[in-house]
Write a protein that holds these residues in place. Structure first.
Motif, PDB file in Angstrom:
ATOM      1  N   LYS A   9       3.246  -3.104  -2.756  1.00  0.00           N
ATOM      2  CA  LYS A   9       2.964  -3.016  -4.192  1.00  0.00           C
ATOM      3  C   LYS A   9       1.480  -3.251  -4.466  1.00  0.00           C
ATOM      4  O   LYS A   9       0.842  -2.518  -5.255  1.00  0.00           O
ATOM      5  N   LYS A  10       0.907  -4.252  -3.820  1.00  0.00           N
ATOM      6  CA  LYS A  10      -0.515  -4.539  -3.997  1.00  0.00           C
ATOM      7  C   LYS A  10      -1.365  -3.355  -3.553  1.00  0.00           C
ATOM      8  O   LYS A  10      -2.326  -2.961  -4.233  1.00  0.00           O
ATOM      9  N   PHE A  11      -1.014  -2.778  -2.423  1.00  0.00           N
ATOM     10  CA  PHE A  11      -1.729  -1.611  -1.912  1.00  0.00           C
ATOM     11  C   PHE A  11      -1.661  -0.448  -2.913  1.00  0.00           C
ATOM     12  O   PHE A  11      -2.669   0.217  -3.183  1.00  0.00           O
ATOM     13  N   SER A  12      -0.484  -0.213  -3.494  1.00  0.00           N
ATOM     14  CA  SER A  12      -0.317   0.872  -4.466  1.00  0.00           C
ATOM     15  C   SER A  12      -1.203   0.652  -5.682  1.00  0.00           C
ATOM     16  O   SER A  12      -1.835   1.594  -6.184  1.00  0.00           O
ATOM     17  N   GLU A  13      -1.264  -0.584  -6.168  1.00  0.00           N
ATOM     18  CA  GLU A  13      -2.077  -0.880  -7.355  1.00  0.00           C
ATOM     19  C   GLU A  13      -3.561  -0.719  -7.061  1.00  0.00           C
ATOM     20  O   GLU A  13      -4.324  -0.238  -7.920  1.00  0.00           O
ATOM     21  N   GLU A  14      -3.974  -1.106  -5.872  1.00  0.00           N
ATOM     22  CA  GLU A  14      -5.387  -0.949  -5.507  1.00  0.00           C
ATOM     23  C   GLU A  14      -5.774   0.529  -5.430  1.00  0.00           C
ATOM     24  O   GLU A  14      -6.853   0.925  -5.883  1.00  0.00           O
ATOM     25  N   VAL A  15      -4.884   1.334  -4.862  1.00  0.00           N
ATOM     26  CA  VAL A  15      -5.157   2.772  -4.778  1.00  0.00           C
ATOM     27  C   VAL A  15      -5.166   3.401  -6.169  1.00  0.00           C
ATOM     28  O   VAL A  15      -6.042   4.220  -6.498  1.00  0.00           O
ATOM     29  N   LEU A  16      -4.211   3.029  -7.013  1.00  0.00           N
ATOM     30  CA  LEU A  16      -4.142   3.549  -8.385  1.00  0.00           C
ATOM     31  C   LEU A  16      -5.412   3.224  -9.165  1.00  0.00           C
ATOM     32  O   LEU A  16      -5.919   4.058  -9.927  1.00  0.00           O
ATOM     33  N   ARG A  46      -8.656  -3.582 -12.005  1.00  0.00           N
ATOM     34  CA  ARG A  46     -10.044  -3.095 -12.056  1.00  0.00           C
ATOM     35  C   ARG A  46     -10.346  -2.366 -10.761  1.00  0.00           C
ATOM     36  O   ARG A  46      -9.944  -2.816  -9.675  1.00  0.00           O
ATOM     37  N   PRO A  47     -11.033  -1.214 -10.842  1.00  0.00           N
ATOM     38  CA  PRO A  47     -11.353  -0.464  -9.616  1.00  0.00           C
ATOM     39  C   PRO A  47     -12.163  -1.315  -8.651  1.00  0.00           C
ATOM     40  O   PRO A  47     -13.161  -1.935  -9.025  1.00  0.00           O
ATOM     41  N   LYS A  48     -11.718  -1.364  -7.398  1.00  0.00           N
ATOM     42  CA  LYS A  48     -12.400  -2.151  -6.384  1.00  0.00           C
ATOM     43  C   LYS A  48     -12.093  -1.577  -5.009  1.00  0.00           C
ATOM     44  O   LYS A  48     -10.953  -1.233  -4.714  1.00  0.00           O
ATOM     45  N   ILE A  49     -13.122  -1.455  -4.187  1.00  0.00           N
ATOM     46  CA  ILE A  49     -12.941  -0.922  -2.830  1.00  0.00           C
ATOM     47  C   ILE A  49     -12.500  -2.067  -1.921  1.00  0.00           C
ATOM     48  O   ILE A  49     -13.312  -2.749  -1.310  1.00  0.00           O
ATOM     49  N   THR A  50     -11.201  -2.281  -1.867  1.00  0.00           N
ATOM     50  CA  THR A  50     -10.619  -3.328  -1.036  1.00  0.00           C
ATOM     51  C   THR A  50     -10.440  -2.801   0.391  1.00  0.00           C
ATOM     52  O   THR A  50     -10.564  -1.596   0.637  1.00  0.00           O
ATOM     53  N   PRO A  51     -10.116  -3.688   1.347  1.00  0.00           N
ATOM     54  CA  PRO A  51      -9.839  -3.198   2.712  1.00  0.00           C
ATOM     55  C   PRO A  51      -8.727  -2.146   2.745  1.00  0.00           C
ATOM     56  O   PRO A  51      -8.795  -1.184   3.502  1.00  0.00           O
ATOM     57  N   GLY A  52      -7.694  -2.352   1.900  1.00  0.00           N
ATOM     58  CA  GLY A  52      -6.613  -1.363   1.866  1.00  0.00           C
ATOM     59  C   GLY A  52      -7.088  -0.021   1.354  1.00  0.00           C
ATOM     60  O   GLY A  52      -6.693   1.032   1.872  1.00  0.00           O
ATOM     61  N   VAL A  53      -7.935  -0.043   0.327  1.00  0.00           N
ATOM     62  CA  VAL A  53      -8.482   1.204  -0.224  1.00  0.00           C
ATOM     63  C   VAL A  53      -9.382   1.878   0.793  1.00  0.00           C
ATOM     64  O   VAL A  53      -9.366   3.111   0.949  1.00  0.00           O
ATOM     65  N   LYS A  54     -10.182   1.070   1.516  1.00  0.00           N
ATOM     66  CA  LYS A  54     -11.036   1.649   2.558  1.00  0.00           C
ATOM     67  C   LYS A  54     -10.206   2.350   3.622  1.00  0.00           C
ATOM     68  O   LYS A  54     -10.533   3.458   4.057  1.00  0.00           O
ATOM     69  N   GLN A  55      -9.117   1.687   4.040  1.00  0.00           N
ATOM     70  CA  GLN A  55      -8.242   2.289   5.036  1.00  0.00           C
ATOM     71  C   GLN A  55      -7.643   3.584   4.501  1.00  0.00           C
ATOM     72  O   GLN A  55      -7.549   4.591   5.215  1.00  0.00           O
ATOM     73  N   PHE A  56      -7.246   3.559   3.236  1.00  0.00           N
ATOM     74  CA  PHE A  56      -6.696   4.749   2.603  1.00  0.00           C
ATOM     75  C   PHE A  56      -7.720   5.886   2.566  1.00  0.00           C
ATOM     76  O   PHE A  56      -7.406   7.035   2.883  1.00  0.00           O
TER      77      PHE A  56
END
Length: 523
Positions: A82-89, A217-227
């Motif tokens: 769920k956290k990963f989905s929200e970060e990507v969204l 808030r938009p943020k380039i997290t490790p999960g987003v980087k991996q995505f």
């Protein structure tokens, strides 16, 4: 996961959508014909859909589904997913909005470059595209929620959602049947309204499945980087495919008035088995292959892929052969009438008979690409797509330069699409084979040969029926529809029982499904 059951669920609901799509196209052909207004609408409809395939279905699913599925397998699986989905969204949505705003500003130049239109036709196409383009945001977000639901093995809502768009467009045609620019305007409006309804359905379904995403808030997290590491190459690869679609639009628009309409109606028939079978298989097997690869069990991953190829060919071969043989009767029965003349139907049939020759390859590509995406290898399909794109462009320029006859040029473009689809399929398979990820086992090759034999018998029977009952296929609209219905029914009545008899189908899998028993582990 029961592959047959999952594919049946997705394919069955997709079939509902495709049937509604046919009803929509039948209405549209009679109300809009192959007119300049129809061509302008098809440009406006193709452009956001092309970008949708770029940002949404293909590239997004390739990056999102495997990563989401991996997080579900972790210790705190649901929360992490769920956290990963929200970060990507949080990153995905602003990107889509910015992209849409930029294209709204440059729309006249972009539409002119793609279509080659000028004057009133360019103004209408630009106006309609500005109305339909927000659909890109909506349907791309649909892809995110669909990825969540598919990873949870809940395929129903995502498979049914496209039907809602068809309903909206049919209502626009029924309520505003005068034709011309007025009907085209309301069709464009209905596209965006349909996107809103589709997104609403997916969000509600996700909430009912226990997944409620909030905006961060938009943020380039490790999960987003991996995505991004996975999805950017996939987007580039999808970009190559969509450039190919733009090229097709570029050439079609320059063939002359009616070309986009003829191709659209033919492709609608071609897309029926592709959407029902290919998209269903690709959607169903990606999470399964990803889980087996993540569990370091490549043999099971390869077996899932072999099963998908077997099922895909079992369903696609008869569809391709029947569409090719019965192209004339089908185009006449479904589209001819009102503003759509017999000549329009004949040209549509010619395009259909050629383009479906690549149909098995289109479906095979849907089965083969998850073999790369599940291993987070999105670069290889990019390179393959680039090679295919170059061949596509070269062949199209050659064909279009050979003649000024519209029929020859649109037939040549259709042939190029079929040829390059087989080329793409062949390259992907050779790469998987050389890497040891997937090879066609002996049982599968034998089964496909038997499917081809059953298909050949069906083709002979259909040719005979067309010759004996030729008057029915050129009679009134009612007679044509009855004749085509009989042709389809007889074709199915020959192919499927013959396949069952000679061993062209996995009988045990179907028996397990019919008995509602849990399939064996190797099934």
């Amino acid at each position: 996961m029961n592959l047959l059951k999952a594919t049946g669920t997705i394919g069955g609901l997709t079939l509902v959508s495709r049937i509604l799509g046919f009803a929509r196209e039948m209405l549209m052909s009679r109300i809009m014909g192959a007119s300049a207004a129809a061509d302008a609408f098809f440009v406006a409809f193709r452009l956001p859909n092309t970008f949708r395939r770029l940002f949404g279905e293909g590239a997004f699913s390739a990056g999102f589904v495997p990563l989401y599925a991996q997080r579900l397998q972790g210790e705190d699986g649901e929360a992490e997913a769920k956290k990963f989905s929200e970060e990507v969204l949080a990153v995905f949505l602003p990107t889509l909005v910015l992209f849409t705003l930029v294209f709204q500003l440059i729309m006249p130049v972009f539409v002119a470059a793609i279509s080659g239109y000028s004057g009133e036709k360019l103004e209408l196409a630009t106006y309609l595209t500005r109305i339909t383009f927000p659909y890109l945001i909506l349907i791309s977000l649909v892809s995110l929620w669909a990825g969540v639901l598919n990873s949870l093995a809940k395929f129903t809502a995502a498979a049914f959602a496209p039907a809602l768009l068809n309903v909206c467009m049919m209502l626009a045609l029924i309520l505003f049947p005068q034709g011309g620019p007025d009907t085209a305007f309301w069709l464009a409006v209905s596209v965006t309204i349909g996107g809103v309804i589709q997104l609403g359905l997916l969000i509600i379904s996700a909430v009912r499945a226990g997944v409620s995403l909030r905006l961060r808030r938009p943020k380039i997290t490790p999960g987003v980087k991996q995505f991004l590491v996975v999805v950017i190459p996939a987007t580039l690869g999808a970009g190559v495919y969509q450039i190919s679609a733009f090229i097709d639009t570029f050439f079609l628009a320059r063939i002359g008035t009616g070309a986009l309409s003829w191709f659209n109606y033919a492709d609608r028939l071609n897309q029926l088995p592709l959407g029902v079978i290919g998209a269903a298989l690709g959607t169903a097997i990606l999470p399964a292959i990803s889980r087996h690869v993540g569990a370091n069990d490549p043999d099971k991953a390869a077996h899932v892929q072999a099963q998908a190829l077997d099922l895909g060919m079992f369903l696609t071969l008869p569809a391709a052969l029947a569409l090719c043989v019965a192209a004339g009767p089908l185009a006449g029965a479904l589209f001819q009438g009102g503003e759509f003349t017999a000549r329009d139907a004949d040209i549509t049939a010619t395009v259909l008979a050629i383009i479906v020759l690549g149909l098995p390859a289109y479906v095979l590509v849907k089965v083969l690409t998850p073999g790369f995406y599940s291993r987070q290898d999105t670069a290889t399909p990019v390179k393959t797509a680039a090679v295919v794109l170059v061949v596509n462009v070269v062949l199209n320029f050659v064909v279009q330069a050979m003649s000024t006859d519209p029929l020859f040029r649109i037939a040549g473009l259709s042939a190029v699409i079929a040829i390059t689809s087989w080329l793409n399929c062949a390259i992907l398979y050779v790469i998987l084979h050389r890497r040891g990820h997937f090879r066609v086992p002996g049982w599968l090759a034998s089964r496909i040969l038997r499917q081809l034999l059953a298909g050949a018998v069906m083709v002979a029977a259909l040719y005979g029926l067309e010759m004996v009952f030729a008057d029915w296929f050129t009679g009134s609209a009612g007679r044509r529809i009855v004749a085509v219905g009989a042709l389809v029914g007889i074709g199915m009545g020959i192919y499927f029982p013959l396949c069952w008899t000679i061993g062209g189908v996995d009988r045990q899998a179907f028996k397990d499904l019919l008995r509602r028993k849990r399939p064996a582990a190797n099934a």
